[in-house]
Design a protein around this motif. Structure first.
Motif, mmCIF file in Angstrom:
data_model
loop_
_atom_site.group_PDB
_atom_site.id
_atom_site.type_symbol
_atom_site.label_atom_id
_atom_site.label_comp_id
_atom_site.label_asym_id
_atom_site.label_seq_id
_atom_site.Cartn_x
_atom_site.Cartn_y
_atom_site.Cartn_z
ATOM 1 N N ALA A 2 0.853 -1.183 0.000
ATOM 2 C CA ALA A 2 0.000 0.000 0.000
ATOM 3 C C ALA A 2 0.892 1.238 0.000
ATOM 4 N N GLY A 3 0.350 2.316 -0.590
ATOM 5 C CA GLY A 3 1.110 3.557 -0.645
ATOM 6 C C GLY A 3 0.965 4.349 0.631
ATOM 7 N N VAL A 4 1.411 5.588 0.560
ATOM 8 C CA VAL A 4 1.295 6.500 1.691
ATOM 9 C C VAL A 4 -0.156 6.965 1.794
ATOM 10 N N THR A 5 -0.709 6.890 2.980
ATOM 11 C CA THR A 5 -2.087 7.354 3.163
ATOM 12 C C THR A 5 -2.118 8.542 4.112
ATOM 13 N N GLN A 6 -3.041 9.457 3.812
ATOM 14 C CA GLN A 6 -3.191 10.640 4.649
ATOM 15 C C GLN A 6 -4.664 10.833 4.976
ATOM 16 N N THR A 7 -4.921 11.198 6.218
ATOM 17 C CA THR A 7 -6.291 11.490 6.640
ATOM 18 C C THR A 7 -6.307 12.741 7.497
ATOM 19 N N PRO A 8 -7.394 13.523 7.434
ATOM 20 C CA PRO A 8 -8.431 13.405 6.420
ATOM 21 C C PRO A 8 -7.947 13.950 5.073
ATOM 22 N N ARG A 9 -8.718 13.801 4.041
ATOM 23 C CA ARG A 9 -8.322 14.340 2.745
ATOM 24 C C ARG A 9 -8.665 15.821 2.631
ATOM 25 N N GLN A 17 -8.394 28.121 15.502
ATOM 26 C CA GLN A 17 -8.512 26.711 15.878
ATOM 27 C C GLN A 17 -7.194 25.988 15.675
ATOM 28 N N GLN A 18 -7.163 24.739 16.090
ATOM 29 C CA GLN A 18 -5.994 23.922 15.802
ATOM 30 C C GLN A 18 -6.436 22.703 14.996
ATOM 31 N N VAL A 19 -5.462 22.063 14.350
ATOM 32 C CA VAL A 19 -5.786 20.936 13.491
ATOM 33 C C VAL A 19 -4.687 19.882 13.593
ATOM 34 N N THR A 20 -5.089 18.637 13.471
ATOM 35 C CA THR A 20 -4.133 17.519 13.461
ATOM 36 C C THR A 20 -4.342 16.704 12.197
ATOM 37 N N LEU A 21 -3.261 16.503 11.470
ATOM 38 C CA LEU A 21 -3.290 15.710 10.244
ATOM 39 C C LEU A 21 -2.496 14.434 10.480
ATOM 40 N N SER A 22 -2.917 13.366 9.805
ATOM 41 C CA SER A 22 -2.274 12.080 10.032
ATOM 42 C C SER A 22 -1.693 11.518 8.741
ATOM 43 N N CYS A 23 -0.607 10.798 8.881
ATOM 44 C CA CYS A 23 0.068 10.184 7.735
ATOM 45 C C CYS A 23 0.543 8.789 8.109
ATOM 46 N N GLU A 75 1.903 12.358 12.858
ATOM 47 C CA GLU A 75 0.877 13.384 12.909
ATOM 48 C C GLU A 75 1.532 14.751 12.839
ATOM 49 N N MET A 76 0.807 15.670 12.235
ATOM 50 C CA MET A 76 1.256 17.045 12.176
ATOM 51 C C MET A 76 0.167 17.910 12.798
ATOM 52 N N ASN A 77 0.564 18.841 13.610
ATOM 53 C CA ASN A 77 -0.384 19.713 14.297
ATOM 54 C C ASN A 77 -0.094 21.166 13.968
ATOM 55 N N VAL A 78 -1.146 21.910 13.701
ATOM 56 C CA VAL A 78 -1.000 23.351 13.525
ATOM 57 C C VAL A 78 -1.928 24.018 14.535
ATOM 58 N N SER A 79 -1.365 24.848 15.384
ATOM 59 C CA SER A 79 -2.175 25.531 16.397
ATOM 60 C C SER A 79 -2.447 26.964 15.953
ATOM 61 N N THR A 80 -3.449 27.561 16.548
ATOM 62 C CA THR A 80 -3.816 28.960 16.277
ATOM 63 C C THR A 80 -3.788 29.240 14.772
ATOM 64 N N LEU A 81 -4.650 28.565 14.067
ATOM 65 C CA LEU A 81 -4.661 28.636 12.611
ATOM 66 C C LEU A 81 -4.835 30.056 12.092
ATOM 67 N N LEU A 88 -2.296 22.668 0.750
ATOM 68 C CA LEU A 88 -2.278 21.205 0.630
ATOM 69 C C LEU A 88 -1.074 20.722 1.430
ATOM 70 N N TYR A 89 -1.303 19.868 2.391
ATOM 71 C CA TYR A 89 -0.224 19.337 3.220
ATOM 72 C C TYR A 89 0.089 17.924 2.752
ATOM 73 N N LEU A 90 1.312 17.760 2.315
ATOM 74 C CA LEU A 90 1.750 16.484 1.752
ATOM 75 C C LEU A 90 2.714 15.788 2.693
ATOM 76 N N CYS A 91 2.528 14.507 2.764
ATOM 77 C CA CYS A 91 3.398 13.675 3.575
ATOM 78 C C CYS A 91 4.161 12.755 2.622
ATOM 79 N N ALA A 92 5.408 12.499 2.941
ATOM 80 C CA ALA A 92 6.211 11.606 2.109
ATOM 81 C C ALA A 92 6.938 10.609 2.996
ATOM 82 N N SER A 93 7.059 9.393 2.517
ATOM 83 C CA SER A 93 7.787 8.406 3.316
ATOM 84 C C SER A 93 8.968 7.847 2.536
ATOM 85 N N SER A 94 9.950 7.427 3.283
ATOM 86 C CA SER A 94 11.109 6.749 2.704
ATOM 87 C C SER A 94 11.670 5.816 3.762
#
Lengths: 113, 113
Positions: A2-9, A17-23, A75-81, A88-94
């Motif tokens: 499986a490839g790299v997955t990110q949520t939510p899209r 506000q703050q937000v948490t993105l997952s990879c 996970e990536m978090n951004v506070s005080t948006l 577009l927040y992109l995640c990359a794996s290696s």
């Protein structure tokens, strides 16, 4: 594999506000990097995590933070948006080895109103 | 410094060859990459070249590297409508890790019938 997955899209938030993105990286990959893509600034490196430790960091304010878990998910978090965080927040794996290339996920599109 | 430049737009007719150019300023780059981004999607790794190579061919793709002039190009033979996308070149500096790519501004390739 499986490839790299990110949520939510897609995500809509309001200023302050703050937000948490997952990879979730490709199975077996231990390095996860995050990038921000905007029309004005293009693709910019945020940070890289390897074996639960931040190994590299770009030039972003402290409102942007991240972490990596023992299963390599990150996970990536951004506070005080701010409006300018809309991107577009992109995640990359290696694998994390020096010669290895990065494979990107589909991204999370964040809109800040 | 780290600055990667590309022309913004290229239009070609279906069946012709496309050549997308990229210039970079850091001569210590170890690897140079080409990524493709379709609308609403993440980045797809197309190919990459190690800095001690002059040329790499992969099916319809040919990468040329002129290290003296810090110039990289991607040639797509027999361009198809499915090749319409934004193409990013990226360089990786010898930081000892696989991450922290510096991306170009992207070239939008339009393929016409």
């Amino acid at each position: 594999k499986a490839g790299v997955t990110q949520t939510p899209r897609y995500l809509i938030k309001t200023r302050g506000q703050q937000v948490t993105l997952s990879c979730s990286p490709i199975s077996g990959h231990r390095s996860v990097s995050w990038y921000q893509q905007t029309p004005g600034q293009g693709l910019q490196f945020l940070f890289e995590y390897f074996s639960e430790t931040q190994r590299n960091k770009g030039n972003f304010p402290g409102r942007f933070s991240g972490r990596q878990f023992s299963n390599s998910r990150s996970e990536m978090n951004v506070s005080t948006l701010e409006l300018g965080d809309s991107a577009l927040y992109l995640c990359a794996s290696s694998s994390g080895r020096t010669q290895e290339t990065q494979y990107f996920g589909p991204g999370t599109r964040l809109l800040v109103l | 410094g780290e600055d990667v430049e590309q022309s913004l737009f290229l239009s070609v007719r279906e069946g012709d060859s496309s050549v997308i150019n990229c210039t970079y300023t850091d001569s210590s780059s170890t690897y140079l990459y080409w990524y493709k981004q379709e609308p609403g999607a993440g980045l797809q790794l197309l190919t990459y070249i190690f800095s001690n190579m002059d040329m790499k061919q992969d099916q319809r793709l040919t990468v040329l590297l002129n290290k003296k002039d810090k110039h990289l190009s991607l040639r797509i033979a027999d361009t198809q409508t499915g090749d319409s996308a934004i193409y990013f070149c990226a360089e990786r500096l010898p930081t000892g890790t696989a991450s922290k790519l510096t991306f170009g501004t992207g070239t939008r390739l339009q393929v016409t019938l």
